[in-house]
Design an enzyme around this catalytic site. Sequence first.
Site, mmCIF file in Angstrom:
data_model
loop_
_atom_site.group_PDB
_atom_site.id
_atom_site.type_symbol
_atom_site.label_atom_id
_atom_site.label_comp_id
_atom_site.label_asym_id
_atom_site.label_seq_id
_atom_site.Cartn_x
_atom_site.Cartn_y
_atom_site.Cartn_z
ATOM 1 N N SER A 5 32.414 38.271 19.926
ATOM 2 C CA SER A 5 31.237 37.429 20.110
ATOM 3 C C SER A 5 30.863 37.391 21.585
ATOM 4 O O SER A 5 31.540 37.970 22.439
ATOM 5 C CB SER A 5 31.516 36.001 19.616
ATOM 6 N N LYS A 6 29.774 36.674 21.885
ATOM 7 C CA LYS A 6 29.308 36.566 23.259
ATOM 8 C C LYS A 6 30.360 35.919 24.160
ATOM 9 O O LYS A 6 30.376 36.132 25.370
ATOM 10 C CB LYS A 6 28.010 35.768 23.310
ATOM 11 N N ARG A 7 31.237 35.128 23.558
ATOM 12 C CA ARG A 7 32.292 34.492 24.357
ATOM 13 C C ARG A 7 33.257 35.520 24.942
ATOM 14 O O ARG A 7 33.983 35.235 25.892
ATOM 15 C CB ARG A 7 33.067 33.488 23.503
ATOM 16 N N ASP A 8 33.272 36.709 24.359
ATOM 17 C CA ASP A 8 34.159 37.769 24.852
ATOM 18 C C ASP A 8 33.518 38.570 25.974
ATOM 19 O O ASP A 8 34.087 39.552 26.445
ATOM 20 C CB ASP A 8 34.546 38.706 23.706
ATOM 21 N N GLY A 9 32.327 38.173 26.388
ATOM 22 C CA GLY A 9 31.660 38.869 27.479
ATOM 23 C C GLY A 9 30.582 39.799 26.969
ATOM 24 O O GLY A 9 29.714 39.403 26.211
#
Length: 481
Positions: free
Chosen positions: A249-253
């Site tokens: 997800s976007k949380r992973d960069g």
Amino acid sequence: MTVRVRIAPSPTGNLHIGTARTAVFNWLFARHHGGKFILRIEDTDLERSRPEYTDNILEGLRWLGLNWDEGPFFQSQRLDLYKEAVEKLLNQGLAYRCYTTSEELEALRVAQKARGEAPRYDNRHRNLTPEQRAAFEAEGRSSVIRFKIEDGREIVWNDLVRGKVSWRGSDLGGDMVIARASEEGSGQPLYNFVVVVDDIDMQITHVIRGEDHIANTAKQILLYEALGAKIPEFSHTPLILNTEGRKLSKRDGVTSISEFHQMGFTAEGLVNYMTLLGWSPPDSTQEIFTLDTAAKEFGFERVNKAGAKFDWDKLDWLNSQYIHHTPVDKLTDLLIPYWQAAGYKFDGGRERLWLEQLVTLISQSLTRLVDAVAQSQLFFSDTVEFTEEASTQLKQEGSPAVLEGIVTALENQPQLSEAVAQDIIKQVVKEQKVKKGLVMRSLRAALTGDVHGPDLIQSWLLLNQIGLDKSRLSRALTEGN
């Protein structure tokens, strides 16, 4: 039967690597069977859809080489088709108007939660009488359109990746909303409904998508049946996971294709890597292949059920292989935008030969295209900053004399070539009675500001062509004295 597949991204964000990997699998399957790859933009979410996201999606697919055969089709331009299908279901008694308010639905959820039950609609308005409907409308209530789902129904299909999949109607959350509330007409149609109408209209034979759509598939099969259409075959591919085993997800960069592009990944390297995210070729030792090569071998019998963990090291390695084998002229074209973005000044036409020589010098040390910015900075700067090691080298005994000898030798050379450069080094070694290593280390420190770097002679030749070698040697003498 002609295979017809589609990729249907939603323009509510940039092209995500998960969507792009799904596009890759669809493209490979279509090409393997000589079929059609169709692009459909699912933009019925009018509040979140943006034209800039549509542009990003189209540009990303083109950059990856995933050319489509039909489309792009936009759902926002097909509303009449969906409303006609809604009316068909209403007229057949397979769908109905539901007047339940949001407050009533929330109270239902709270009660179900208190009893330890999974939240679901209780179908309370499935069998309203005309008088009851009139009464609700008199209150000013708007209605959604719900599709009837029988709790006792078992939905079964043979998934090309997962084999037999079975769902019970009672696990699908009650009668499904297929169109939003509207004071008149059928309202804005929703995803699970319009995707079926589109797939029927576009004669899609195979639906290839991520495993997170499995529950949607059970609902959609019921809709295919209700609309009297042939049900396509389904393939639910594994999700892309982060290093901790959760959905990427976007949380992973970095997750969007445009971001991978900006980071210096080649289209060929990235699409090669995405092909391997969940699929393995018949020859397990083969890891590098083009889309066309992969298409000849692609099949769902070699697609994994388990999630595919994203491996940055593997992606970097694959990307470096493509860079190292890219012809110099093409690689130069790929690197120029990165140099321009870094603010480096050059004339792409007049200095083309020089740029290609620079690319030849650094290409084998590049992992990502953007690495060229740092590795070539010394060739685009009038001066360089000396590292601590370089400064120490320039102050070493004998180093200033060596550099003075090189400066003197250069004054007698109208043009520097590799042979002339080697002769100058030999001459200075002989005249100064020093080891060649001292000359080479001092020369590198003076020209590049560091004691490590690309081939010294080729670096010297490049700097000489743009008139920077003599000025740097002079400045280094000041550092060493």
